[in-house]
Design a protein around this motif. Structure first.
Motif, PDB file in Angstrom:
ATOM      1  N   VAL A  12       0.788  -1.204   0.184  1.00  0.00           N
ATOM      2  CA  VAL A  12      -0.074   0.180  -0.105  1.00  0.00           C
ATOM      3  C   VAL A  12       0.801   1.275  -0.014  1.00  0.00           C
ATOM      4  CG1 VAL A  12      -1.912   1.341   1.160  1.00  0.00           C
ATOM      5  CG2 VAL A  12      -1.717  -1.254   1.367  1.00  0.00           C
ATOM      6  N   VAL A  13       0.674   2.336  -1.100  1.00  0.00           N
ATOM      7  CA  VAL A  13       1.451   3.376  -1.159  1.00  0.00           C
ATOM      8  C   VAL A  13       0.663   4.804  -1.020  1.00  0.00           C
ATOM      9  CG1 VAL A  13       3.371   4.627  -2.585  1.00  0.00           C
ATOM     10  CG2 VAL A  13       2.794   1.864  -2.860  1.00  0.00           C
ATOM     11  N   ASP A  14       0.912   5.492   0.046  1.00  0.00           N
ATOM     12  CA  ASP A  14       0.208   6.606   0.154  1.00  0.00           C
ATOM     13  C   ASP A  14       1.144   7.532   1.120  1.00  0.00           C
ATOM     14  OD1 ASP A  14      -1.713   8.639   1.216  1.00  0.00           O
ATOM     15  OD2 ASP A  14      -3.224   7.258   0.507  1.00  0.00           O
ATOM     16  N   ASP A  15       0.782   8.972   0.833  1.00  0.00           N
ATOM     17  CA  ASP A  15       1.884   9.781   1.697  1.00  0.00           C
ATOM     18  C   ASP A  15       1.022  10.390   2.821  1.00  0.00           C
ATOM     19  OD1 ASP A  15       0.140  11.132  -0.312  1.00  0.00           O
ATOM     20  OD2 ASP A  15       1.174  13.065   0.196  1.00  0.00           O
ATOM     21  N   ASP A  26      -7.226  -2.847   8.143  1.00  0.00           N
ATOM     22  CA  ASP A  26      -8.115  -3.403   7.429  1.00  0.00           C
ATOM     23  C   ASP A  26      -8.082  -4.887   6.704  1.00  0.00           C
ATOM     24  OD1 ASP A  26     -11.368  -3.281   6.828  1.00  0.00           O
ATOM     25  OD2 ASP A  26     -10.399  -3.446   4.930  1.00  0.00           O
ATOM     26  N   LEU A  27      -6.860  -4.505   6.084  1.00  0.00           N
ATOM     27  CA  LEU A  27      -6.267  -5.770   5.224  1.00  0.00           C
ATOM     28  C   LEU A  27      -5.794  -6.931   6.018  1.00  0.00           C
ATOM     29  CD1 LEU A  27      -4.922  -4.145   2.162  1.00  0.00           C
ATOM     30  CD2 LEU A  27      -7.025  -5.134   2.265  1.00  0.00           C
ATOM     31  N   LYS A  28      -4.992  -6.617   7.083  1.00  0.00           N
ATOM     32  CA  LYS A  28      -4.496  -7.572   7.802  1.00  0.00           C
ATOM     33  C   LYS A  28      -5.487  -8.243   8.807  1.00  0.00           C
ATOM     34  CE  LYS A  28       0.030  -5.652   9.201  1.00  0.00           C
ATOM     35  NZ  LYS A  28       1.076  -5.279  10.088  1.00  0.00           N
ATOM     36  N   LEU A  29      -6.739  -7.619   8.947  1.00  0.00           N
ATOM     37  CA  LEU A  29      -7.779  -8.374   9.840  1.00  0.00           C
ATOM     38  C   LEU A  29      -8.531  -9.437   8.771  1.00  0.00           C
ATOM     39  CD1 LEU A  29      -9.581  -5.430  11.618  1.00  0.00           C
ATOM     40  CD2 LEU A  29      -8.155  -7.478  12.793  1.00  0.00           C
ATOM     41  N   ARG A  30      -8.608  -8.892   7.379  1.00  0.00           N
ATOM     42  CA  ARG A  30      -8.756  -9.978   6.289  1.00  0.00           C
ATOM     43  C   ARG A  30      -7.859 -11.001   5.976  1.00  0.00           C
ATOM     44  NH1 ARG A  30     -13.685  -6.702   3.778  1.00  0.00           N
ATOM     45  NH2 ARG A  30     -13.671  -4.940   5.115  1.00  0.00           N
ATOM     46  N   GLY A  31      -6.845 -11.042   6.447  1.00  0.00           N
ATOM     47  CA  GLY A  31      -6.054 -12.058   6.241  1.00  0.00           C
ATOM     48  C   GLY A  31      -4.551 -12.056   5.408  1.00  0.00           C
ATOM     49  N   PHE A  32      -4.675 -10.755   5.036  1.00  0.00           N
ATOM     50  CA  PHE A  32      -3.557 -10.325   4.067  1.00  0.00           C
ATOM     51  C   PHE A  32      -2.245  -9.823   4.732  1.00  0.00           C
ATOM     52  CE2 PHE A  32      -7.381  -9.259   1.656  1.00  0.00           C
ATOM     53  CZ  PHE A  32      -6.988  -9.914   0.313  1.00  0.00           C
ATOM     54  N   GLU A  33      -1.087 -10.160   4.047  1.00  0.00           N
ATOM     55  CA  GLU A  33       0.117  -9.636   4.699  1.00  0.00           C
ATOM     56  C   GLU A  33       0.238  -8.255   4.098  1.00  0.00           C
ATOM     57  OE1 GLU A  33       4.956 -10.058   4.214  1.00  0.00           O
ATOM     58  OE2 GLU A  33       3.667 -11.842   3.854  1.00  0.00           O
ATOM     59  N   VAL A  34       0.480  -7.093   4.863  1.00  0.00           N
ATOM     60  CA  VAL A  34       0.611  -5.759   4.233  1.00  0.00           C
ATOM     61  C   VAL A  34       1.854  -5.183   4.680  1.00  0.00           C
ATOM     62  CG1 VAL A  34      -0.436  -3.593   4.706  1.00  0.00           C
ATOM     63  CG2 VAL A  34      -1.992  -5.612   4.711  1.00  0.00           C
ATOM     64  N   ILE A  35       2.448  -4.486   3.607  1.00  0.00           N
ATOM     65  CA  ILE A  35       3.557  -3.705   3.421  1.00  0.00           C
ATOM     66  C   ILE A  35       3.126  -2.490   3.038  1.00  0.00           C
ATOM     67  CG2 ILE A  35       5.456  -5.721   3.502  1.00  0.00           C
ATOM     68  CD1 ILE A  35       5.661  -5.039   0.485  1.00  0.00           C
ATOM     69  N   THR A  36       3.983  -1.291   3.548  1.00  0.00           N
ATOM     70  CA  THR A  36       3.437   0.073   3.364  1.00  0.00           C
ATOM     71  C   THR A  36       4.798   0.924   2.823  1.00  0.00           C
ATOM     72  OG1 THR A  36       3.765   0.914   5.565  1.00  0.00           O
ATOM     73  CG2 THR A  36       1.563  -0.153   5.017  1.00  0.00           C
ATOM     74  N   ALA A  37       4.397   1.885   1.981  1.00  0.00           N
ATOM     75  CA  ALA A  37       5.530   2.682   1.357  1.00  0.00           C
ATOM     76  C   ALA A  37       4.823   4.063   1.648  1.00  0.00           C
ATOM     77  CB  ALA A  37       6.119   2.322   0.433  1.00  0.00           C
ATOM     78  N   ASN A  38       5.498   5.122   1.682  1.00  0.00           N
ATOM     79  CA  ASN A  38       5.180   6.634   1.761  1.00  0.00           C
ATOM     80  C   ASN A  38       5.203   7.488   0.555  1.00  0.00           C
ATOM     81  OD1 ASN A  38       4.350   6.725   4.734  1.00  0.00           O
ATOM     82  ND2 ASN A  38       6.501   6.435   5.157  1.00  0.00           N
TER      83      ASN A  38
END
Length: 121
Positions: A12-15, A26-38
């Motif tokens: 997920v990429v957002d500043d 939200d995505l973690k609660l739905r079973g996804f692995e989430v990585i983020t970038a700014n």
């Protein structure tokens, strides 16, 4: 689940930190692995190093925006990308640059997950 038994990895990429945190939780609660970038440069590095299964990409960011990120991304991968923005007129350009789908902010989390799952099939 991916073929190896791991969870599907979403970049997920957002500043905006609050947007990132909301989507991540939200995505973690739905079973996804989430990585983020700014920002765009960080996203490109993560695509290469973390090998996400799909990317959610904000189109309007400082520096290398979503358009520049998407344009560069398409030079080396066909990674599914769901672009998103609150700015009018961004959808057509994002789709021309190779986005797989688009969401207008604010978006419904259930719709977001439906789009992600559809692209990961």
């Amino acid at each position: 689940m991916a073929e190896s038994g791991r969870k599907k990895r979403v970049l997920v990429v957002d500043d905006h930190p609050k947007v990132l945190k909301f989507i991540e939780i939200d995505l973690k609660l739905r079973g996804f692995e989430v990585i983020t970038a700014n920002y765009g440069k960080e996203a490109m590095d993560m695509v290469r190093s973390k090998k996400p299964d799909i990317m959610l990409l904000d189109m309007i960011m400082p520096g290398i925006d979503g358009f520049g990120t998407l344009k560069e991304l398409r030079t080396f991968t066909g990674l599914p990308v769901i672009a998103f923005s609150a700015s009018p007129g961004t959808q057509d350009e994002a789709m021309k640059l190779g986005a797989s789908d688009f969401m207008h902010k604010p978006f419904d989390p259930d719709d977001m997950v439906k789009k992600i799952r559809a692209l990961l099939r």
